[in-house]
Write a protein that holds these residues in place. Structure first.
Motif, PDB file in Angstrom:
ATOM      1  N   MET A   1      26.302 125.412 -23.280  1.00 59.37           N
ATOM      2  CA  MET A   1      26.782 126.651 -23.862  1.00 59.37           C
ATOM      3  C   MET A   1      26.040 126.915 -25.174  1.00 59.37           C
ATOM      4  SD  MET A   1      30.652 127.691 -24.600  1.00 59.37           S
ATOM      5  CE  MET A   1      31.033 127.894 -26.293  1.00 59.37           C
ATOM      6  N   LYS A   2      25.484 128.107 -25.282  1.00 55.73           N
ATOM      7  CA  LYS A   2      24.743 128.479 -26.479  1.00 55.73           C
ATOM      8  C   LYS A   2      25.676 129.113 -27.505  1.00 55.73           C
ATOM      9  CE  LYS A   2      20.474 129.421 -24.061  1.00 55.73           C
ATOM     10  NZ  LYS A   2      19.452 130.417 -23.791  1.00 55.73           N
ATOM     11  N   LEU A   3      25.491 128.770 -28.748  1.00 57.59           N
ATOM     12  CA  LEU A   3      26.305 129.365 -29.805  1.00 57.59           C
ATOM     13  C   LEU A   3      25.752 130.713 -30.240  1.00 57.59           C
ATOM     14  CD1 LEU A   3      27.041 126.242 -31.999  1.00 57.59           C
ATOM     15  CD2 LEU A   3      28.540 127.347 -30.364  1.00 57.59           C
ATOM     16  N   ILE A   4      24.437 130.781 -30.439  1.00 52.92           N
ATOM     17  CA  ILE A   4      23.798 132.017 -30.887  1.00 52.92           C
ATOM     18  C   ILE A   4      22.932 132.544 -29.758  1.00 52.92           C
ATOM     19  CG2 ILE A   4      22.213 133.037 -32.545  1.00 52.92           C
ATOM     20  CD1 ILE A   4      23.067 130.879 -34.515  1.00 52.92           C
ATOM     21  N   THR A   5      23.156 133.804 -29.364  1.00 54.15           N
ATOM     22  CA  THR A   5      22.361 134.439 -28.313  1.00 54.15           C
ATOM     23  C   THR A   5      21.924 135.812 -28.774  1.00 54.15           C
ATOM     24  OG1 THR A   5      24.321 135.375 -27.255  1.00 54.15           O
ATOM     25  CG2 THR A   5      23.571 133.249 -26.443  1.00 54.15           C
ATOM     26  N   VAL A   6      20.934 136.345 -28.084  1.00 57.93           N
ATOM     27  CA  VAL A   6      20.458 137.708 -28.323  1.00 57.93           C
ATOM     28  C   VAL A   6      20.725 138.499 -27.047  1.00 57.93           C
ATOM     29  CG1 VAL A   6      18.456 139.138 -28.838  1.00 57.93           C
ATOM     30  CG2 VAL A   6      18.690 136.908 -29.920  1.00 57.93           C
ATOM     31  N   GLU A   7      21.502 139.588 -27.177  1.00 58.20           N
ATOM     32  CA  GLU A   7      21.881 140.393 -26.023  1.00 58.20           C
ATOM     33  C   GLU A   7      21.295 141.790 -26.129  1.00 58.20           C
ATOM     34  OE1 GLU A   7      26.100 140.427 -25.759  1.00 58.20           O
ATOM     35  OE2 GLU A   7      26.213 138.336 -25.111  1.00 58.20           O
ATOM     36  N   ARG A   8      21.041 142.362 -24.977  1.00 65.89           N
ATOM     37  CA  ARG A   8      20.526 143.721 -24.886  1.00 65.89           C
ATOM     38  C   ARG A   8      21.539 144.545 -24.093  1.00 65.89           C
ATOM     39  NH1 ARG A   8      14.413 144.713 -23.565  1.00 65.89           N
ATOM     40  NH2 ARG A   8      14.464 143.064 -25.075  1.00 65.89           N
ATOM     41  N   LYS A   9      21.975 145.680 -24.656  1.00 66.81           N
ATOM     42  CA  LYS A   9      22.972 146.513 -24.009  1.00 66.81           C
ATOM     43  C   LYS A   9      22.573 147.979 -24.141  1.00 66.81           C
ATOM     44  CE  LYS A   9      27.215 144.986 -23.987  1.00 66.81           C
ATOM     45  NZ  LYS A   9      28.572 144.628 -24.405  1.00 66.81           N
ATOM     46  N   THR A  10      22.756 148.748 -23.071  1.00 68.57           N
ATOM     47  CA  THR A  10      22.369 150.157 -23.058  1.00 68.57           C
ATOM     48  C   THR A  10      23.616 151.031 -22.990  1.00 68.57           C
ATOM     49  OG1 THR A  10      20.332 149.596 -21.910  1.00 68.57           O
ATOM     50  CG2 THR A  10      20.992 151.881 -21.853  1.00 68.57           C
ATOM     51  N   LYS A  11      23.657 152.063 -23.852  1.00 66.26           N
ATOM     52  CA  LYS A  11      24.757 153.019 -23.880  1.00 66.26           C
ATOM     53  C   LYS A  11      24.191 154.432 -23.836  1.00 66.26           C
ATOM     54  CE  LYS A  11      27.372 152.360 -27.510  1.00 66.26           C
ATOM     55  NZ  LYS A  11      28.098 151.908 -28.690  1.00 66.26           N
ATOM     56  N   LYS A  12      24.955 155.364 -23.309  1.00 63.66           N
ATOM     57  CA  LYS A  12      24.566 156.777 -23.287  1.00 63.66           C
ATOM     58  C   LYS A  12      25.101 157.405 -24.562  1.00 63.66           C
ATOM     59  CE  LYS A  12      23.493 159.531 -19.524  1.00 63.66           C
ATOM     60  NZ  LYS A  12      22.179 159.560 -19.389  1.00 63.66           N
ATOM     61  N   GLU A  13      24.218 158.030 -25.347  1.00 65.96           N
ATOM     62  CA  GLU A  13      24.616 158.620 -26.624  1.00 65.96           C
ATOM     63  C   GLU A  13      24.116 160.046 -26.739  1.00 65.96           C
ATOM     64  OE1 GLU A  13      23.396 156.446 -30.026  1.00 65.96           O
ATOM     65  OE2 GLU A  13      24.764 154.788 -29.637  1.00 65.96           O
ATOM     66  N   LYS A  14      24.780 160.779 -27.612  1.00 64.23           N
ATOM     67  CA  LYS A  14      24.367 162.138 -27.920  1.00 64.23           C
ATOM     68  C   LYS A  14      23.561 162.097 -29.220  1.00 64.23           C
ATOM     69  CE  LYS A  14      27.553 165.109 -29.120  1.00 64.23           C
ATOM     70  NZ  LYS A  14      28.584 166.159 -29.127  1.00 64.23           N
ATOM     71  N   ARG A  15      22.338 162.570 -29.183  1.00 61.34           N
ATOM     72  CA  ARG A  15      21.445 162.587 -30.337  1.00 61.34           C
ATOM     73  C   ARG A  15      21.053 164.031 -30.650  1.00 61.34           C
ATOM     74  NH1 ARG A  15      20.482 157.936 -33.252  1.00 61.34           N
ATOM     75  NH2 ARG A  15      21.386 156.311 -32.001  1.00 61.34           N
ATOM     76  N   LYS A  32      22.341 140.302 -32.123  1.00 64.47           N
ATOM     77  CA  LYS A  32      22.517 138.860 -32.227  1.00 64.47           C
ATOM     78  C   LYS A  32      24.016 138.586 -32.157  1.00 64.47           C
ATOM     79  CE  LYS A  32      20.125 136.543 -35.254  1.00 64.47           C
ATOM     80  NZ  LYS A  32      19.676 135.951 -36.522  1.00 64.47           N
ATOM     81  N   THR A  33      24.422 137.661 -31.285  1.00 63.33           N
ATOM     82  CA  THR A  33      25.839 137.354 -31.116  1.00 63.33           C
ATOM     83  C   THR A  33      26.084 135.867 -31.316  1.00 63.33           C
ATOM     84  OG1 THR A  33      25.612 137.010 -28.744  1.00 63.33           O
ATOM     85  CG2 THR A  33      26.156 139.224 -29.448  1.00 63.33           C
ATOM     86  N   VAL A  34      27.273 135.536 -31.803  1.00 65.63           N
ATOM     87  CA  VAL A  34      27.723 134.156 -31.947  1.00 65.63           C
ATOM     88  C   VAL A  34      29.022 134.029 -31.156  1.00 65.63           C
ATOM     89  CG1 VAL A  34      28.561 132.397 -33.543  1.00 65.63           C
ATOM     90  CG2 VAL A  34      26.656 133.856 -34.192  1.00 65.63           C
ATOM     91  N   LEU A  35      29.007 133.191 -30.135  1.00 67.80           N
ATOM     92  CA  LEU A  35      30.152 132.975 -29.247  1.00 67.80           C
ATOM     93  C   LEU A  35      30.623 134.281 -28.603  1.00 67.80           C
ATOM     94  CD1 LEU A  35      32.181 130.408 -31.356  1.00 67.80           C
ATOM     95  CD2 LEU A  35      30.803 129.945 -29.338  1.00 67.80           C
ATOM     96  N   GLY A  36      29.694 135.196 -28.316  1.00 70.22           N
ATOM     97  CA  GLY A  36      30.020 136.448 -27.656  1.00 70.22           C
ATOM     98  C   GLY A  36      30.432 137.573 -28.590  1.00 70.22           C
ATOM     99  N   LEU A  37      30.542 137.325 -29.888  1.00 71.64           N
ATOM    100  CA  LEU A  37      30.920 138.360 -30.855  1.00 71.64           C
ATOM    101  C   LEU A  37      29.667 138.877 -31.552  1.00 71.64           C
ATOM    102  CD1 LEU A  37      33.972 136.538 -32.430  1.00 71.64           C
ATOM    103  CD2 LEU A  37      34.024 138.364 -30.752  1.00 71.64           C
ATOM    104  N   PRO A  38      29.439 140.205 -31.540  1.00 69.04           N
ATOM    105  CA  PRO A  38      28.227 140.745 -32.168  1.00 69.04           C
ATOM    106  C   PRO A  38      28.269 140.594 -33.684  1.00 69.04           C
ATOM    107  CG  PRO A  38      29.617 142.519 -31.368  1.00 69.04           C
ATOM    108  CD  PRO A  38      30.248 141.238 -30.923  1.00 69.04           C
TER     109      PRO A  38
END
Length: 63
Positions: A1-15, A32-38
């Protein structure tokens, strides 16, 4: 289990851009997340209609 991870997430936004007006686009966040918390957003970018990637600093959320 990794403590620190880097996640990529895509959202639809209005610009908003001066030349194009209101634009609905997919914005990808790299966080960058630690234990799943950004903790910190490292980078965010959006993909244009033509497939190019642009930094989100050029489009603002409000007029």
């Amino acid at each position: 289990m990794k403590l620190i991870t880097v996640e990529r997430k895509t959202k639809k936004e209005k610009r908003y851009a001066k030349k194009m007006g209101i634009l609905y686009t997919n914005v990808t966040y790299i966080r960058k997340t630690v234990l799943g918390l950004p903790i910190k957003t490292l980078h965010k970018y959006r993909e244009t209609y033509y497939g190019k990637t642009k930094d989100c600093h050029k489009c603002i959320l409000t007029r």
